[in-house]
Design a protein around this motif. Structure first.
Motif, PDB file in Angstrom:
ATOM      1  N   THR A 132      37.503 -11.861   7.136  1.00 15.82           N
ATOM      2  CA  THR A 132      37.176 -11.760   8.555  1.00 15.82           C
ATOM      3  C   THR A 132      36.120 -12.766   8.989  1.00 15.82           C
ATOM      4  N   HIS A 133      35.082 -12.935   8.186  1.00 10.31           N
ATOM      5  CA  HIS A 133      33.932 -13.733   8.609  1.00 10.31           C
ATOM      6  C   HIS A 133      33.931 -15.165   8.079  1.00 10.31           C
ATOM      7  N   VAL A 134      34.702 -15.420   7.044  1.00  9.69           N
ATOM      8  CA  VAL A 134      34.650 -16.756   6.428  1.00  9.69           C
ATOM      9  C   VAL A 134      35.991 -17.491   6.524  1.00  9.69           C
ATOM     10  N   ILE A 135      37.049 -16.848   6.058  1.00 12.68           N
ATOM     11  CA  ILE A 135      38.329 -17.547   5.918  1.00 12.68           C
ATOM     12  C   ILE A 135      39.073 -17.674   7.253  1.00 12.68           C
ATOM     13  N   LEU A 136      39.255 -16.559   7.959  1.00 15.61           N
ATOM     14  CA  LEU A 136      40.047 -16.590   9.184  1.00 15.61           C
ATOM     15  C   LEU A 136      39.486 -17.520  10.259  1.00 15.61           C
ATOM     16  N   PRO A 137      38.169 -17.528  10.509  1.00 17.53           N
ATOM     17  CA  PRO A 137      37.665 -18.464  11.524  1.00 17.53           C
ATOM     18  C   PRO A 137      38.001 -19.924  11.214  1.00 17.53           C
ATOM     19  N   GLN A 138      37.920 -20.282   9.947  1.00 17.04           N
ATOM     20  CA  GLN A 138      38.266 -21.653   9.563  1.00 17.04           C
ATOM     21  C   GLN A 138      39.770 -21.897   9.671  1.00 17.04           C
ATOM     22  N   ALA A 139      40.541 -20.911   9.241  1.00 18.43           N
ATOM     23  CA  ALA A 139      42.000 -21.057   9.264  1.00 18.43           C
ATOM     24  C   ALA A 139      42.522 -21.228  10.680  1.00 18.43           C
TER      25      ALA A 139
END
Length: 216
Positions: A132-139
């Protein structure tokens, strides 16, 4: 071109335009939420969720949008209740688009370096917090162009609501065309209304993409 059609029937055009906008916005929000969840399912370590996500995407993407809408329009009657054309069309549009958005977001997740996940987990975050906080925002930042294209396609695909009396732009245009016998003129104005929606969205996606490129 007979411009009096636009002026004489502007109220009907406007009502259909509002229906198209409302359906598109609801489907856009719903498909993004569902698509994000399904994308996470596609790459989760939990095998059952991964199979469900894969089955959902492969099944929905390989059947026609019209069939999906018909399922939600005619299917509920077998369960003892009914959905009107607008609700059934919007739900069908949401489900159909979510499968394509899921694939776009999954591609973004895969493109994020694996070290990001490992670093976040080693810092004490659990899998969902990391996602939620690391991967998805970048993706999501990585796949803004394909997401923008899917949202534009969603707006154009909303015309399927006319086949289930969904009170969208095309539905009212069909009535105007039948009444005036000016088919070409009627649908040219419909095209202009769709351009009012799609061109700003297309421009906004390009601007957002350029800003992210400068920032990162």
């Amino acid at each position: 071109m007979e411009f009096s059609i636009l002026t004489d029937y502007f109220g009907q055009y406007l009502e259909g335009f509002q229906g198209t906008v409302l359906s598109s916005v609801l489907a856009l929000i719903g498909s993004f939420v569902i698509g994000t969840v399904i994308a996470v399912f596609r790459i989760t370590p939990v095998k059952a969720l991964r199979w469900f996500g894969t089955g959902y995407v492969e099944f929905i993407r390989n059947i026609p949008l019209l069939l999906v809408v018909y399922v939600f329009f005619y299917g509920p009657s077998a369960l003892g209740f009914t959905l009107d054309g607008f609700k059934a069309g919007t739900i069908g549009l949401t489900v159909y688009t979510s499968a394509f958005i899921a694939e776009a977001i999954r591609a973004g997740i895969v493109a994020v370096p694996k070290g990001q996940m490992e670093a976040a987990r080693s810092s004490g975050l659990n899998y969902m917090q990391t996602m939620t906080h690391v991967i998805l925002p970048q993706a999501i930042k990585l796949v803004i162009p394909p997401l923008g294209n899917q949202f534009i396609n969603l707006i154009k695909n909303s015309s399927v609501l006319t086949l289930v009396a969904g009170l969208d732009l095309m539905y009212f245009a069909d009535g105007i065309s039948t009444e005036t016998y000016r088919t070409f003129d009627t649908y040219i104005f419909v095209a202009l209304f769709y351009l009012v929606l799609t061109l700003p969205l297309s421009y906004g996606v390009r601007v957002w993409e350029r800003r992210l490129q400068r920032k990162y």
